[in-house]
Every structure is written in structure tokens, then in C-alpha cells.
Design an enzyme around this catalytic site. Structure first.
Site, PDB file in Angstrom:
ATOM      1  N   ALA A   1       0.835  -1.199   0.000  1.00  0.00           N
ATOM      2  CA  ALA A   1       0.000   0.000   0.000  1.00  0.00           C
ATOM      3  C   ALA A   1       0.871   1.251   0.000  1.00  0.00           C
ATOM      4  O   ALA A   1       1.402   1.639   1.042  1.00  0.00           O
ATOM      5  CB  ALA A   1      -0.924  -0.016   1.210  1.00  0.00           C
TER       6      ALA A   1
ATOM      7  N   GLY B   1      -0.149   9.649  -5.928  1.00  0.00           N
ATOM      8  CA  GLY B   1       0.227   8.363  -6.509  1.00  0.00           C
ATOM      9  C   GLY B   1       1.645   8.437  -7.043  1.00  0.00           C
ATOM     10  O   GLY B   1       2.584   7.920  -6.435  1.00  0.00           O
TER      11      GLY B   1
ATOM     12  N   GLU C   1       9.304  -5.308 -10.130  1.00  0.00           N
ATOM     13  CA  GLU C   1       7.855  -5.126 -10.324  1.00  0.00           C
ATOM     14  C   GLU C   1       7.575  -4.688 -11.767  1.00  0.00           C
ATOM     15  O   GLU C   1       6.635  -5.164 -12.404  1.00  0.00           O
ATOM     16  CB  GLU C   1       7.321  -4.079  -9.342  1.00  0.00           C
ATOM     17  CG  GLU C   1       5.869  -3.717  -9.607  1.00  0.00           C
ATOM     18  CD  GLU C   1       5.263  -2.765  -8.575  1.00  0.00           C
ATOM     19  OE1 GLU C   1       5.895  -2.538  -7.529  1.00  0.00           O
ATOM     20  OE2 GLU C   1       4.155  -2.269  -8.831  1.00  0.00           O
TER      21      GLU C   1
ATOM     22  N   ARG D   1     -13.933 -17.172 -39.040  1.00  0.00           N
ATOM     23  CA  ARG D   1     -14.972 -16.206 -39.430  1.00  0.00           C
ATOM     24  C   ARG D   1     -14.938 -15.971 -40.955  1.00  0.00           C
ATOM     25  O   ARG D   1     -13.885 -15.685 -41.518  1.00  0.00           O
ATOM     26  CB  ARG D   1     -14.726 -14.878 -38.694  1.00  0.00           C
ATOM     27  CG  ARG D   1     -15.686 -13.767 -39.056  1.00  0.00           C
ATOM     28  CD  ARG D   1     -17.061 -13.990 -38.465  1.00  0.00           C
ATOM     29  NE  ARG D   1     -17.962 -12.892 -38.777  1.00  0.00           N
ATOM     30  CZ  ARG D   1     -19.259 -12.928 -38.552  1.00  0.00           C
ATOM     31  NH1 ARG D   1     -19.803 -14.005 -38.000  1.00  0.00           N
ATOM     32  NH2 ARG D   1     -20.018 -11.908 -38.852  1.00  0.00           N
TER      33      ARG D   1
ATOM     34  N   GLY E   1       3.755   2.610 -11.565  1.00  0.00           N
ATOM     35  CA  GLY E   1       4.367   3.832 -12.104  1.00  0.00           C
ATOM     36  C   GLY E   1       3.830   4.039 -13.503  1.00  0.00           C
ATOM     37  O   GLY E   1       3.916   3.138 -14.346  1.00  0.00           O
ATOM     38  N   THR E   2       3.231   5.222 -13.745  1.00  0.00           N
ATOM     39  CA  THR E   2       2.614   5.437 -15.068  1.00  0.00           C
ATOM     40  C   THR E   2       3.697   5.437 -16.158  1.00  0.00           C
ATOM     41  O   THR E   2       4.876   5.645 -15.873  1.00  0.00           O
ATOM     42  CB  THR E   2       1.865   6.786 -15.120  1.00  0.00           C
ATOM     43  OG1 THR E   2       2.835   7.844 -14.984  1.00  0.00           O
ATOM     44  CG2 THR E   2       0.816   6.902 -14.029  1.00  0.00           C
TER      45      THR E   2
HETATM   46  C1  FAD Z   1      -6.133  -1.505 -10.746  1.00  0.00           C
HETATM   47  C2  FAD Z   1      -5.090  -0.766  -9.997  1.00  0.00           C
HETATM   48  C3  FAD Z   1      -4.291  -1.447  -9.086  1.00  0.00           C
HETATM   49  C4  FAD Z   1      -3.335  -0.757  -8.335  1.00  0.00           C
HETATM   50  N1  FAD Z   1      -2.621  -1.426  -7.376  1.00  0.00           N
HETATM   51  C5  FAD Z   1      -1.850  -0.723  -6.504  1.00  0.00           C
HETATM   52  C6  FAD Z   1      -1.251  -1.365  -5.385  1.00  0.00           C
HETATM   53  O1  FAD Z   1      -1.362  -2.587  -5.191  1.00  0.00           O
HETATM   54  N2  FAD Z   1      -0.538  -0.601  -4.522  1.00  0.00           N
HETATM   55  C7  FAD Z   1      -0.364   0.738  -4.679  1.00  0.00           C
HETATM   56  O2  FAD Z   1       0.284   1.370  -3.858  1.00  0.00           O
HETATM   57  N3  FAD Z   1      -0.922   1.376  -5.749  1.00  0.00           N
HETATM   58  C8  FAD Z   1      -1.665   0.682  -6.658  1.00  0.00           C
HETATM   59  N4  FAD Z   1      -2.252   1.313  -7.724  1.00  0.00           N
HETATM   60  C9  FAD Z   1      -2.057   2.752  -7.872  1.00  0.00           C
HETATM   61  C10 FAD Z   1      -1.188   3.140  -9.065  1.00  0.00           C
HETATM   62  O3  FAD Z   1       0.145   2.742  -8.858  1.00  0.00           O
HETATM   63  C11 FAD Z   1      -1.364   4.653  -9.271  1.00  0.00           C
HETATM   64  O4  FAD Z   1      -2.686   4.844  -9.759  1.00  0.00           O
HETATM   65  C12 FAD Z   1      -0.340   5.229 -10.222  1.00  0.00           C
HETATM   66  O5  FAD Z   1       0.944   5.205  -9.648  1.00  0.00           O
HETATM   67  C13 FAD Z   1      -0.678   6.669 -10.625  1.00  0.00           C
HETATM   68  O6  FAD Z   1      -0.959   7.462  -9.501  1.00  0.00           O
HETATM   69  P1  FAD Z   1      -2.301   8.357  -9.486  1.00  0.00           P
HETATM   70  O7  FAD Z   1      -3.431   7.471  -9.815  1.00  0.00           O
HETATM   71  O8  FAD Z   1      -2.339   9.095  -8.215  1.00  0.00           O
HETATM   72  O9  FAD Z   1      -2.118   9.360 -10.703  1.00  0.00           O
HETATM   73  P2  FAD Z   1      -1.354  10.772 -10.656  1.00  0.00           P
HETATM   74  O10 FAD Z   1      -0.033  10.620 -10.021  1.00  0.00           O
HETATM   75  O11 FAD Z   1      -2.292  11.790 -10.123  1.00  0.00           O
HETATM   76  O12 FAD Z   1      -1.151  11.024 -12.217  1.00  0.00           O
HETATM   77  C14 FAD Z   1      -2.190  11.511 -13.069  1.00  0.00           C
HETATM   78  C15 FAD Z   1      -1.584  11.764 -14.462  1.00  0.00           C
HETATM   79  O13 FAD Z   1      -0.522  12.728 -14.353  1.00  0.00           O
HETATM   80  C16 FAD Z   1       0.663  12.192 -14.897  1.00  0.00           C
HETATM   81  N5  FAD Z   1       1.833  12.640 -14.144  1.00  0.00           N
HETATM   82  C17 FAD Z   1       1.999  12.677 -12.796  1.00  0.00           C
HETATM   83  N6  FAD Z   1       3.236  13.114 -12.500  1.00  0.00           N
HETATM   84  C18 FAD Z   1       3.865  13.345 -13.674  1.00  0.00           C
HETATM   85  C19 FAD Z   1       5.172  13.802 -14.049  1.00  0.00           C
HETATM   86  N7  FAD Z   1       6.099  14.092 -13.134  1.00  0.00           N
HETATM   87  N8  FAD Z   1       5.474  13.907 -15.355  1.00  0.00           N
HETATM   88  C20 FAD Z   1       4.565  13.599 -16.301  1.00  0.00           C
HETATM   89  N9  FAD Z   1       3.317  13.165 -16.032  1.00  0.00           N
HETATM   90  C21 FAD Z   1       2.979  13.036 -14.735  1.00  0.00           C
HETATM   91  C22 FAD Z   1       0.525  10.680 -14.785  1.00  0.00           C
HETATM   92  O14 FAD Z   1       1.368  10.000 -15.701  1.00  0.00           O
HETATM   93  C23 FAD Z   1      -0.962  10.487 -15.071  1.00  0.00           C
HETATM   94  O15 FAD Z   1      -1.165  10.462 -16.454  1.00  0.00           O
HETATM   95  C24 FAD Z   1      -3.167   0.632  -8.517  1.00  0.00           C
HETATM   96  C25 FAD Z   1      -3.936   1.305  -9.472  1.00  0.00           C
HETATM   97  C26 FAD Z   1      -4.891   0.639 -10.186  1.00  0.00           C
HETATM   98  C27 FAD Z   1      -5.730   1.415 -11.156  1.00  0.00           C
END
Ligand code: FAD
Length: 380
Positions: free
Chosen positions: A125, A132, A243, A269, A365-366
Site C-alpha cells: 500500500a 500516486g 515489479e 470467421r 508507475g505510469t
Molecule cells: C487496478 C489498480 C491497481 C493498483 N494497485 C496498486 C497497489 O497494489 N498498490 C499501490 O500502492 N498502488 C496501486 N495502484 C495505484 C497506481 O500505482 C497509481 O494509480 C499510479 O501510480 C498513478 O498514480 P495516481 O493514480 O495518483 O495518478 P497521478 O499521479 O495523479 O497522475 C495523473 C496523471 O498525471 C501524470 N503525471 C503525474 N506526474 C507526472 C510527471 N512528473 N510527469 C509527467 N506526467 C505526470 C501521470 O502519468 C498520469 O497520467 C493501482 C492502481 C490501479 C488502477
């Protein structure tokens, strides 16, 4: 994996995993999708058949082999079969390294056998409602008071969030600091003040439970600290390479599964008096996807071997995560298109590959953050 990279033991293990999925997973997966989570039995059966924490020492129920090829076989076979609900990949690929590297002797004795048997399901977590990508900005606090920490805060999007019994929680033990204030604590099911929110309703990965976690004055004994206080951010960064490679493995598994279904569909098909695969556009699309899958397979396998040799860099792990998941999303979209309207129907496997793929570009990590890591490694 490519066969020349596998030894006889791996091939036998792969056969066993395939048989396990056919018998213990595929027949139940649709029900689990309706339930929003898998059964506890599948975890126990997976543990009994040696598919959990293969790298744990044998005395704790592992196979005693530190060889990521075994992990890759499990993940790729599950995702190739479209069995995205069973969170073994998180337990094996993401969590096991924390336990192997940072558990002290007492923690090993207390938890390891239960983790390897599937009796204790694990989760990590990090993500919070307010942050995120910017992990150093987490707000969950753990303030030391005598022989325990008092934890307050909330996490969200946690995989295995409902089913987990042991959660590694990223907390601020020093809220004044960013990276250096982060530590990892082991929170167990049933601790007073540790509650779970609802099982979140996602567009895909329907059988995988994803949940919010809440901490209200949870008293966590100091012996539940993982590793050294203040080192949590370093541990997280260190383990993220594995990971991210694991997400690449999932991607290639899904790509190969989606392609297999699509090739068969294109043979079966008929349109305009011939099978749709005979149209030049279909053949070219299939040829492009096969080529991309082959390149991806080679890249992923190379990264697996580098990880085994301790040579996988964080920027290469970022490359494989970003590129593999981009290819996965592109391929499943094209495969769905070749299915026509049937591809949009959930009873066709390609529909599931399609909705399951999308999150791959977001979690771990996105992909934008992956490109940041790669860009920084180039001196920018
Ligand atoms: C199905 C699912 C399972 C998950 N499982 C886990 C889990 O087990 N444990 C856990 O801890 N988390 C988990 N996550 C969370 C996931 O790791 C985060 O959603 C992800 O890291 C992005 O964080 P955020 O959603 O807060 O987006 P944000 O950080 O708010 O980002 C929003 C947008 O802004 C962009 N952005 C942000 N910062 C930058 C930057 N510096 N440069 C360019 N673009 C940027 C992002 O790329 C994205 O497009 C899970 C998420 C999902 C959907």
C-alpha cells in the site's frame, strides 16, 4: 519464455502451471469476476503446488531457487489464459523480494511459511487518495510511542486489498521529511483501527480485488517495522525494477494469448466468401502484431536474464514496462477490431484482454513516469 532459455525443470514447471490453470482457475474465473475476487482455495492450492514464492528457502515452503524464470512462467501463463484475477503475480513478483531481503529472523519465522502456503495473502500500500506518482508526498503517518507506532491515514487502489492478510504499508515516520521520512510497516488483518473500504468497481480485471484501506490510530508494534526506519523509499525504488519487469511479463503473456485467439477467429470467421484472415488488411495486421510480439518476447526475456544476473537497471526496467504495456494495449485493440462486433461482447475472450490491458499503462508507475526515468538516465 523462449524455449532455449528454459531448462528441463522450467519446462516441467510450465506444464504444471498450465495444468493448474486449466483445472483450478479457468473453470471458476467467470464466477470470480462476478464476485469481484477469487477464492481463498485457489491460493491454498497454488501454494500446495509450489506456485507461490518459489524463491523462498525450502524450510519456509519455497523451492529455494532465486530464478525469475519461475516467476515469469507463472505470470505469463495466467495472463495468457486471461486469468487476470488471481493475484499470484503481486505476491510472487512484487512482495516476495521485500520479505526475502528485509524480514528479520523473527518476521521470517512468523510469516514466511504462511505466505508461501497461500494462507497469508499479501499486498503493498503506497498510493493514497491525494498522491500516486509523487510517492514522497504521502500523508499516512506512523508516530512512534514507546513500543509501537500509531498509524493514521488512508490508501487507495490496493491490489489484493480485500483479501490480503499482511499489508506492507508505506508511512511517514518523519512527516517533516519527504523521501527520507518514509518507512515500511507490516500491518496485519484484524489490527484495531485498520479497516477496508469497498471493493472498487473497475472497468477490467474484474476478479482482482482492489480496495481502499483506512488507518485510524492503529497501534502497530515496533517489531512490525520492515528493515530500517527511514529507508522505505529506498526499498521501494530498489524493488520497483522487478515489479516493472513483472508487468512486462504480464504484457507479453496477454499479447500472446490475444493473438492466439485472434488467429483462430480469423480462420473461422467468413466474410465475402472467405475467411477474414485472407483479406490483405487482416493478414498485414496479424503479421505486424506477430512481429511486435516476437520483438517484445525477446526484450522481456533479455530483461529476465539480466535480472537473474543482477544487471537489470532501473531505466531498462522502465523501458520494458512502458514499451511492453504500450504494445499490449495496441495489440489487444487491433485484435478486437479483427473480431468485429463480436469483439465487443464480453463472452468473447478478446473483450477481456482489451479491458484488462488498459491499467497496465497506469499502475507500477505510469508510463509517463517511466519516460521520466529513462529521460533522466540520458542526462536530462
Ligand atoms: C487496478 C489498480 C491497481 C493498483 N494497485 C496498486 C497497489 O497494489 N498498490 C499501490 O500502492 N498502488 C496501486 N495502484 C495505484 C497506481 O500505482 C497509481 O494509480 C499510479 O501510480 C498513478 O498514480 P495516481 O493514480 O495518483 O495518478 P497521478 O499521479 O495523479 O497522475 C495523473 C496523471 O498525471 C501524470 N503525471 C503525474 N506526474 C507526472 C510527471 N512528473 N510527469 C509527467 N506526467 C505526470 C501521470 O502519468 C498520469 O497520467 C493501482 C492502481 C490501479 C488502477
Amino acid at each position: 519464455m523462449q524455449e532455449h532459455l528454459l531448462e528441463e525443470e522450467h519446462l516441467m514447471f510450465q506444464d504444471a502451471v498450465r495444468a493448474f490453470i486449466a483445472k483450478e482457475v479457468t473453470p471458476y474465473h467467470e464466477q470470480w469476476e462476478r464476485d469481484g475476487q477469487v477464492s481463498r482455495e485457489v491460493w491454498l492450492k497454488g501454494g500446495a503446488q509450489g506456485m507461490l514464492c518459489m524463491d523462498f528457502p525450502e524450510e519456509y515452503g519455497g523451492l529455494g531457487v532465486k530464478d525469475f524464470r519461475y516467476n515469469a512462467i507463472v505470470s505469463q501463463e495466467f495472463f495468457k489464459a486471461g486469468a487476470s484475477g488471481v493475484g499470484f503475480f503481486l505476491h510472487n513478483d512484487v512482495m516476495a523480494p521485500y520479505f526475502l531481503e528485509y524480514f528479520n529472523e523473527a518476521q521470517k519465522k512468523k510469516y514466511m511459511s504462511k505466505i508461501a502456503s497461500g494462507e497469508m495473502i499479501t499486498a503493498i500500500a503506497m498510493t493514497e487518495p491525494g498522491t500516486g506518482s509523487d510517492l514522497a508526498n504521502i500523508k499516512t503517518t506512523a508516530i512512534k510511542k514507546g513500543d509501537h507506532y500509531v498509524v493514521n491515514g488512508a490508501k487507495t487502489f490496493i491490489t489484493n486489498g480485500i483479501m490480503s492478510d499482511l499489508v506492507v504499508v508505506a508511512v511517514k515516520t518523519d512527516p517533516e521529511q519527504r523521501h527520507k521520512g518514509i518507512s515500511l510497516l507490516l500491518l496485519e488483518r484484524g489490527m484495531k483501527g485498520f479497516t477496508r473500504g469497498k471493493n472498487l468497481d473497475k472497468i477490467g480485471m474484474k476478479a482482482q480485488d482492489t480496495a481502499e484501506l483506512f488507518f485510524e490510530d492503529v497501534e502497530v508494534p515496533v517489531e512490525n517495522l520492515l528493515g530500517v526506519e527511514g529507508q522505505g523509499f529506498y526499498y521501494l525504488m530498489h524493488n520497483l525494477a522487478q515489479e516493472r519487469l513483472a508487468l512486462g511479463v504480464i504484457a507479453i503473456g496477454a499479447v500472446e494469448g490475444a493473438l492466439e485467439h485472434t488467429v483462430q477467429y480469423c480462420k473461422d470467421r467468413q466474410a465475402f466468401g472467405r475467411s477474414i484472415g485472407k483479406f490483405q488488411n487482416s493478414r498485414f495486421k496479424l503479421a505486424e502484431m506477430k512481429t511486435e510480439a516476437t520483438i517484445l518476447r525477446t526484450f522481456v526475456d533479455q530483461c529476465i536474464m539480466e535480472l537473474n544476473d543482477g544487471k537489470l537497471t532501473s531505466e531498462k526496467a522502465a523501458m520494458v514496462k512502458y514499451w511492453a504495456t504500450d504494445i499490449q494495449c495496441k495489440v489487444v485493440d487491433q485484435c478486437l477490431q479483427l473480431h468485429g462486433g463480436y469483439g465487443y461482447m464480453t463472452e468473447y475472450p478478446i473483450a477481456k484482454y482489451y479491458v484488462d490491458a488498459r491499467v497496465q499503462k497506469i499502475y507500477g508507475g505510469t508510463n509517463e513516469i517511466m519516460k521520466e526515468i529513462i529521460g533522466r538516465s540520458m542526462g536530462f
